[in-house]
Design an enzyme around this catalytic site. Structure first.
Site, PDB file in Angstrom:
ATOM      1  N   TYR A  82     -19.301  17.026  -3.695  1.00 33.18           N
ATOM      2  CA  TYR A  82     -18.115  16.539  -4.403  1.00 33.18           C
ATOM      3  C   TYR A  82     -17.308  15.561  -3.548  1.00 33.18           C
ATOM      4  O   TYR A  82     -16.424  14.877  -4.065  1.00 33.18           O
ATOM      5  CB  TYR A  82     -17.193  17.686  -4.836  1.00 33.18           C
ATOM      6  N   HIS A 114     -26.787  24.589  -3.571  1.00 35.22           N
ATOM      7  CA  HIS A 114     -26.309  23.887  -4.766  1.00 35.22           C
ATOM      8  C   HIS A 114     -27.387  23.746  -5.845  1.00 35.22           C
ATOM      9  O   HIS A 114     -27.111  23.816  -7.038  1.00 35.22           O
ATOM     10  CB  HIS A 114     -25.777  22.503  -4.367  1.00 35.22           C
TER      11      HIS A 114
HETATM   12  N1  NAP Z   1     -23.015  24.444  -9.204  1.00 40.08           N
HETATM   13  C1  NAP Z   1     -23.130  23.362  -9.940  1.00 40.08           C
HETATM   14  O1  NAP Z   1     -24.194  22.732 -10.027  1.00 40.08           O
HETATM   15  C2  NAP Z   1     -21.924  22.875 -10.690  1.00 40.08           C
HETATM   16  C3  NAP Z   1     -22.060  21.836 -11.638  1.00 40.08           C
HETATM   17  C4  NAP Z   1     -20.928  21.423 -12.331  1.00 40.08           C
HETATM   18  C5  NAP Z   1     -19.702  22.031 -12.095  1.00 40.08           C
HETATM   19  N2  NAP Z   1     -19.586  23.022 -11.141  1.00 40.08           N
HETATM   20  C6  NAP Z   1     -18.256  23.665 -10.855  1.00 40.08           C
HETATM   21  O2  NAP Z   1     -17.689  24.116 -12.094  1.00 40.08           O
HETATM   22  C7  NAP Z   1     -16.356  23.601 -12.195  1.00 40.08           C
HETATM   23  C8  NAP Z   1     -15.911  23.497 -13.648  1.00 40.08           C
HETATM   24  O3  NAP Z   1     -16.785  22.702 -14.411  1.00 40.08           O
HETATM   25  P1  NAP Z   1     -16.409  21.217 -14.893  1.00 40.08           P
HETATM   26  O4  NAP Z   1     -15.523  20.578 -13.904  1.00 40.08           O
HETATM   27  O5  NAP Z   1     -17.687  20.552 -15.215  1.00 40.08           O
HETATM   28  O6  NAP Z   1     -15.659  21.350 -16.275  1.00 40.08           O
HETATM   29  P2  NAP Z   1     -14.834  22.419 -17.126  1.00 40.08           P
HETATM   30  O7  NAP Z   1     -14.038  23.304 -16.265  1.00 40.08           O
HETATM   31  O8  NAP Z   1     -15.792  22.999 -18.108  1.00 40.08           O
HETATM   32  O9  NAP Z   1     -13.869  21.415 -17.918  1.00 40.08           O
HETATM   33  C9  NAP Z   1     -12.938  20.630 -17.234  1.00 40.08           C
HETATM   34  C10 NAP Z   1     -12.342  19.647 -18.229  1.00 40.08           C
HETATM   35  O10 NAP Z   1     -11.570  20.344 -19.202  1.00 40.08           O
HETATM   36  C11 NAP Z   1     -10.208  19.906 -19.158  1.00 40.08           C
HETATM   37  N3  NAP Z   1      -9.390  21.135 -19.263  1.00 40.08           N
HETATM   38  C12 NAP Z   1      -9.295  22.148 -18.372  1.00 40.08           C
HETATM   39  N4  NAP Z   1      -8.495  23.128 -18.834  1.00 40.08           N
HETATM   40  C13 NAP Z   1      -8.065  22.712 -20.055  1.00 40.08           C
HETATM   41  C14 NAP Z   1      -7.206  23.281 -21.019  1.00 40.08           C
HETATM   42  N5  NAP Z   1      -6.649  24.481 -20.847  1.00 40.08           N
HETATM   43  N6  NAP Z   1      -6.966  22.582 -22.170  1.00 40.08           N
HETATM   44  C15 NAP Z   1      -7.518  21.373 -22.362  1.00 40.08           C
HETATM   45  N7  NAP Z   1      -8.364  20.781 -21.470  1.00 40.08           N
HETATM   46  C16 NAP Z   1      -8.622  21.443 -20.329  1.00 40.08           C
HETATM   47  C17 NAP Z   1     -10.033  19.211 -17.818  1.00 40.08           C
HETATM   48  O11 NAP Z   1      -9.095  18.162 -17.917  1.00 40.08           O
HETATM   49  P3  NAP Z   1      -7.881  17.963 -16.869  1.00 40.08           P
HETATM   50  O12 NAP Z   1      -8.434  18.025 -15.486  1.00 40.08           O
HETATM   51  O13 NAP Z   1      -7.338  16.614 -17.238  1.00 40.08           O
HETATM   52  O14 NAP Z   1      -6.911  19.067 -17.165  1.00 40.08           O
HETATM   53  C18 NAP Z   1     -11.433  18.645 -17.575  1.00 40.08           C
HETATM   54  O15 NAP Z   1     -11.595  17.428 -18.274  1.00 40.08           O
HETATM   55  C19 NAP Z   1     -16.472  22.269 -11.445  1.00 40.08           C
HETATM   56  O16 NAP Z   1     -15.218  21.689 -11.183  1.00 40.08           O
HETATM   57  C20 NAP Z   1     -17.266  22.691 -10.239  1.00 40.08           C
HETATM   58  O17 NAP Z   1     -16.427  23.341  -9.286  1.00 40.08           O
HETATM   59  C21 NAP Z   1     -20.673  23.454 -10.455  1.00 40.08           C
END
Ligand code: NAP
Length: 294
Positions: A51, A114
């Site tokens: 990241y 990862h």
């Molecule tokens: N291990 C892996 O391979 C892997 C892969 C992908 C992700 N991850 C981890 O998983 C975490 C979460 O997944 P993600 O970042 O893909 O997405 P997510 O948490 O599924 O969604 C985040 C999105 O939703 C919005 N959001 C969050 N809370 C909200 C709410 N209450 N109401 C409306 N919109 C909301 C955020 O916007 P705003 O920021 O503008 O609020 C952002 O655009 C990552 O940050 C990372 O740490 C791990």
């Protein structure tokens, strides 16, 4: 409702059920997000070398601890091994030393591989076992491992992974992997629990959310928590962080759980299949090059 906000991993370590993800957050955003989340009750933070924001997480943790009076031992910090650092024991351990330095800490609470980089993850796991033994990680685990990867890993491992972090939300369920982890005391953690923000206007979930006077995001997180997952929604907004944490005061009925489950398309994120993580030896370098890109 008297529901615990944490779970115990198979080595006895306590892990919060809700945390903050910081994928795709800029450095400036990330340090503010981490400190703000801490002020709003978050203790679990999920980053990765990939990241590019570990130093910002470290700065955010330091400033958050100053603001809240919390100690490092009150927090649960996760980071992940970069794909390009996998497969070489010394290189991986050296990389982790650098990651800890950037994170401004002597240890992480959870260190994850990862991706299951073909032909490299068992040697990488050997390094993680020693890192765990040496106290640089209080728990170790994997991400994106399917049943085949987990079976192979368990055949070689001295220490069973404590966590498997997988893509999981109403659109993608990975039932075989989920059943395997649940049957082997490997804690499941949902990444993209809100479908990376693409799943927030689903009418079926909106109706359930209205019935509970909750938001769609809260219902999705609740649906995942009720299946035993830890969730790590990402948000840059304090209001949404508070909303995403406020998920312990309602329960979805079996019918509501089922209605949401029916939205399954068993579809990964669009970029997921571009990564040749499942085992083409000729694709490894290509795979590593590509995965270094995000
Ligand atoms: N291990 C892996 O391979 C892997 C892969 C992908 C992700 N991850 C981890 O998983 C975490 C979460 O997944 P993600 O970042 O893909 O997405 P997510 O948490 O599924 O969604 C985040 C999105 O939703 C919005 N959001 C969050 N809370 C909200 C709410 N209450 N109401 C409306 N919109 C909301 C955020 O916007 P705003 O920021 O503008 O609020 C952002 O655009 C990552 O940050 C990372 O740490 C791990």
């Amino acid at each position: 409702m008297d529901e615990s906000k944490s779970i115990k991993l198979n080595n006895g370590l306590t892990m919060p059920k809700v945390g903050l993800g910081v994928w795709k957050s800029s450095n400036e955003e990330t340090s503010n997000m981490v400190a703000t989340a801490m002020e709003n009750g978050y203790r679990l933070f999920d980053t990765a070398k990939q990241y590019g924001n570990e130093a910002a997480v470290g700065a955010g943790l330091t400033s958050g601890m100053q603001k809240t009076g919390l100690n490092r031992s009150d927090l649960f910090l996760t980071t992940k091994i970069f794909n390009g650092d996998q497969g070489n024991y010394d290189k991986l351990r050296e990389a982790v030393n650098g990651q800890l330095k950037r994170l401004q800490t002597d240890y992480v609470d959870l260190l994850l591989l990862h991706w299951p980089v073909f032909d490299k993850y068992t040697e990488s796991w050997r390094a993680l076992e020693d890192i765990y033994h040496d106290g640089q990680a209080k728990a170790i685990g994997v991400c994106n491992f399917n049943v085949e990867h987990l079976t192979n890993l368990l055949d070689h491992a001295r220490i069973k992974p404590m966590v498997n972090q997988i893509e999981f939300n109403p659109r993608i369920h990975q039932p075989d992997t989920v059943a395997f982890c649940q049957g082997n005391a490997i804690q499941l953690e949902a990444w993209s629990p809100l479908g990376n923000g693409q799943l927030l206007s689903e009418p079926v979930i909106k109706k359930i959310a209205d019935d509970h006077d909750k938001s769609v995001a809260q219902v999705e997180l609740r649906w995942e928590l009720q299946q035993g997952f830890v969730v790590i929604p990402k948000s840059t907004h304090a209001e949404r962080m508070r909303e995403n944490m406020d998920v312990f005061n309602f329960t979805l009925t079996p019918d509501e759980m089922e209605a949401i489950a029916e939205l399954d398309q068993e579809k990964h994120s669009i970029w997921y299949d571009k990564f040749k993580w499942s085992g083409n030896p000729d694709g490894v370098d290509d795979y590593i090059a590509k995965t270094n890109a995000f």
